[in-house]
Design a protein around this motif. Structure first.
Motif, PDB file in Angstrom:
ATOM      1  N   CYS A 133       0.860  -1.188   0.000  1.00 57.49           N
ATOM      2  CA  CYS A 133       0.000   0.000   0.000  1.00 57.49           C
ATOM      3  C   CYS A 133       0.890   1.229   0.000  1.00 57.49           C
ATOM      4  O   CYS A 133       1.511   1.576   1.015  1.00 57.49           O
ATOM      5  N   VAL A 134       0.975   1.898  -1.126  1.00 57.13           N
ATOM      6  CA  VAL A 134       1.840   3.067  -1.269  1.00 57.13           C
ATOM      7  C   VAL A 134       1.102   4.154  -2.060  1.00 57.13           C
ATOM      8  O   VAL A 134       0.108   3.894  -2.738  1.00 57.13           O
ATOM      9  N   GLY A 172      -2.521   9.340  -5.617  1.00 61.01           N
ATOM     10  CA  GLY A 172      -3.536   8.312  -5.388  1.00 61.01           C
ATOM     11  C   GLY A 172      -2.931   7.183  -4.583  1.00 61.01           C
ATOM     12  O   GLY A 172      -1.772   7.254  -4.152  1.00 61.01           O
ATOM     13  N   CYS A 173      -3.696   6.124  -4.366  1.00 62.52           N
ATOM     14  CA  CYS A 173      -3.240   4.973  -3.594  1.00 62.52           C
ATOM     15  C   CYS A 173      -3.272   3.723  -4.468  1.00 62.52           C
ATOM     16  O   CYS A 173      -4.165   3.577  -5.309  1.00 62.52           O
ATOM     17  N   SER A 174      -2.305   2.849  -4.266  1.00 65.23           N
ATOM     18  CA  SER A 174      -2.279   1.594  -5.016  1.00 65.23           C
ATOM     19  C   SER A 174      -3.497   0.747  -4.669  1.00 65.23           C
ATOM     20  O   SER A 174      -4.103   0.916  -3.615  1.00 65.23           O
ATOM     21  N   ARG A 175      -3.836  -0.165  -5.562  1.00 65.24           N
ATOM     22  CA  ARG A 175      -5.048  -0.964  -5.389  1.00 65.24           C
ATOM     23  C   ARG A 175      -4.791  -2.261  -4.630  1.00 65.24           C
ATOM     24  O   ARG A 175      -5.502  -3.240  -4.808  1.00 65.24           O
ATOM     25  N   GLU A 221     -10.365  -9.178   5.163  1.00 61.11           N
ATOM     26  CA  GLU A 221     -11.403  -8.692   4.257  1.00 61.11           C
ATOM     27  C   GLU A 221     -11.965  -7.371   4.762  1.00 61.11           C
ATOM     28  O   GLU A 221     -12.175  -7.178   5.953  1.00 61.11           O
ATOM     29  N   GLY A 222     -12.215  -6.469   3.859  1.00 63.32           N
ATOM     30  CA  GLY A 222     -12.763  -5.170   4.233  1.00 63.32           C
ATOM     31  C   GLY A 222     -11.726  -4.080   4.355  1.00 63.32           C
ATOM     32  O   GLY A 222     -12.072  -2.917   4.578  1.00 63.32           O
ATOM     33  N   PHE A 223     -10.437  -4.407   4.192  1.00 61.91           N
ATOM     34  CA  PHE A 223      -9.372  -3.421   4.265  1.00 61.91           C
ATOM     35  C   PHE A 223      -8.919  -3.043   2.859  1.00 61.91           C
ATOM     36  O   PHE A 223      -8.787  -3.892   1.988  1.00 61.91           O
ATOM     37  N   SER A 224      -8.662  -1.764   2.656  1.00 62.51           N
ATOM     38  CA  SER A 224      -8.211  -1.264   1.359  1.00 62.51           C
ATOM     39  C   SER A 224      -7.133  -0.210   1.573  1.00 62.51           C
ATOM     40  O   SER A 224      -6.973   0.332   2.668  1.00 62.51           O
ATOM     41  N   CYS A 260      -0.622   6.960   2.094  1.00 69.24           N
ATOM     42  CA  CYS A 260      -1.697   5.958   2.071  1.00 69.24           C
ATOM     43  C   CYS A 260      -1.409   4.870   3.094  1.00 69.24           C
ATOM     44  O   CYS A 260      -0.247   4.580   3.397  1.00 69.24           O
ATOM     45  N   GLU A 261      -2.487   4.254   3.604  1.00 70.99           N
ATOM     46  CA  GLU A 261      -2.373   3.143   4.539  1.00 70.99           C
ATOM     47  C   GLU A 261      -3.523   2.173   4.302  1.00 70.99           C
ATOM     48  O   GLU A 261      -4.534   2.529   3.687  1.00 70.99           O
TER      49      GLU A 261
END
Length: 318
Positions: A157-158, A180-183, A189-192, A218-219
């Motif tokens: 996550c960067v 933006g944030c990487s995908r 489950e439920g974390f992005s 991003c985190e």
């Protein structure tokens, strides 16, 4: 003569057996070349009504995830058809009147195809422009994809670059990296991968200037999450000798960000294939609201006690 014929026959058999694997190898290479077909294709979205009351739809574009002809699917065709009507109710009424006559043939769906990029990559936008539209409800900004390319999928996550073009084809045209944030997805489950720190940049416009918020970090977080939001206040303190001193007090009051998506967004399904949705509604979302809080009390410049509440956690409220 018999020996010569046998020799020629042997050469023919040798040629056929040796050309088989080679032709397969060439076909495989050609297949890979055809699979690199990450391109932009049209994708119209109904935005609303302009100040004259006419419906407005914009080709925001989309990046092709699979190879094949860039034909319009039934979902896309019906989205364009819906954009011709001023409201959802008018669209459904029009469709109901047409179904009283002969039923129109269903538009065939695209068969399953190969990915447009090689393994470990995804077809992503290389740049986007921001279109400013004046609608009946007020001004609105719409992001439009300009081009696409194959991009490596990141496991971490960067923060990633995200170029936006503002005031396209005007003297004030500016390209800015809003970030933006990487995908990447979390182990649970439920974390992005979502923005947690922001910055700002000044954009020169015909009306002096606009402040554009950019992503700084991003985190991995849940869909509804808390981010820092610092505020400053003047605090009056008194030491043991009774001397008053004015200090600057910093409080992280926090903010709740993210969305809470629930329910089914399909408004109109195919009579012959219930799995096929012809018309989708706007994504329904609940509110991401504060769950826990903390109070901060201090004496202000006027000698009065002031209390500031800060957010400690957030949750979804439907």
């Amino acid at each position: 003569m018999d020996v010569l014929q046998l020799f020629l026959l042997f050469l023919c058999v040798l040629h056929l057996t040796s050309s088989g694997p080679l032709s397969k190898h060439i076909d495989h290479r050609n297949l890979f070349t055809q699979r690199v077909c990450c391109k932009r294709q049209s994708h119209f979205v109904y935005i609303g009504q302009d100040i004259s009351g006419s419906p407005v739809s914009v080709d925001v574009g989309m990046c092709r995830s699979h190879c094949g002809m860039a034909t319009i699917s039934s979902h896309e065709a019906r989205q364009q058809e819906y954009s011709k009507h001023s409201s959802m109710l008018e669209f459904l009424r029009s469709k109901k009147m047409r179904t009283r006559g002969l039923t129109a043939p269903e538009i065939p769906e695209q068969p399953s195809q190969l990915p447009s990029c090689r393994a470990g990559q995804a077809c992503e936008p290389t740049g986007m422009r921001v279109e400013r539209l004046l609608l009946f409800e007020g001004p609105r900004e719409v992001e439009v994809i300009e081009e696409c390319h194959c991009e490596i999928k990141l496991s971490q996550c960067v923060r990633v670059p995200a170029l936006r073009t503002y005031y396209f084809e005007t003297p004030y045209e500016t390209v800015m990296d809003v970030g933006g944030c990487s995908r990447s997805k979390g182990a649970s489950e439920g974390f992005s991968c979502v923005p947690t720190k922001f910055d700002s940049a000044l954009l020169e416009t015909p009306n002096k200037g606009d402040v554009i918020r950019t992503v700084a970090a991003c985190e991995l977080r849940q869909s509804c999450y808390r981010v820092p939001f610092v505020e400053y206040y003047y605090e009056t303190v008194q030491d043991a000798d009774g001397v008053k001193e004015e200090r600057l007090k910093e409080i992280d009051v926090g903010r709740c960000l993210g969305g809470c998506t629930t329910g089914n967004r399909c408004l109109l399904r195919s009579p012959s294939d219930p799995e096929n949705c012809h018309l989708w509604s706007e994504r329904p979302s609940g509110s991401c609201v504060p769950q826990g809080y903390q109070s901060h009390s201090f004496i202000n410049q006027h000698g009065q006690i002031r209390t500031i509440l800060s957010i400690t956690s957030c949750l979804c409220q439907n």
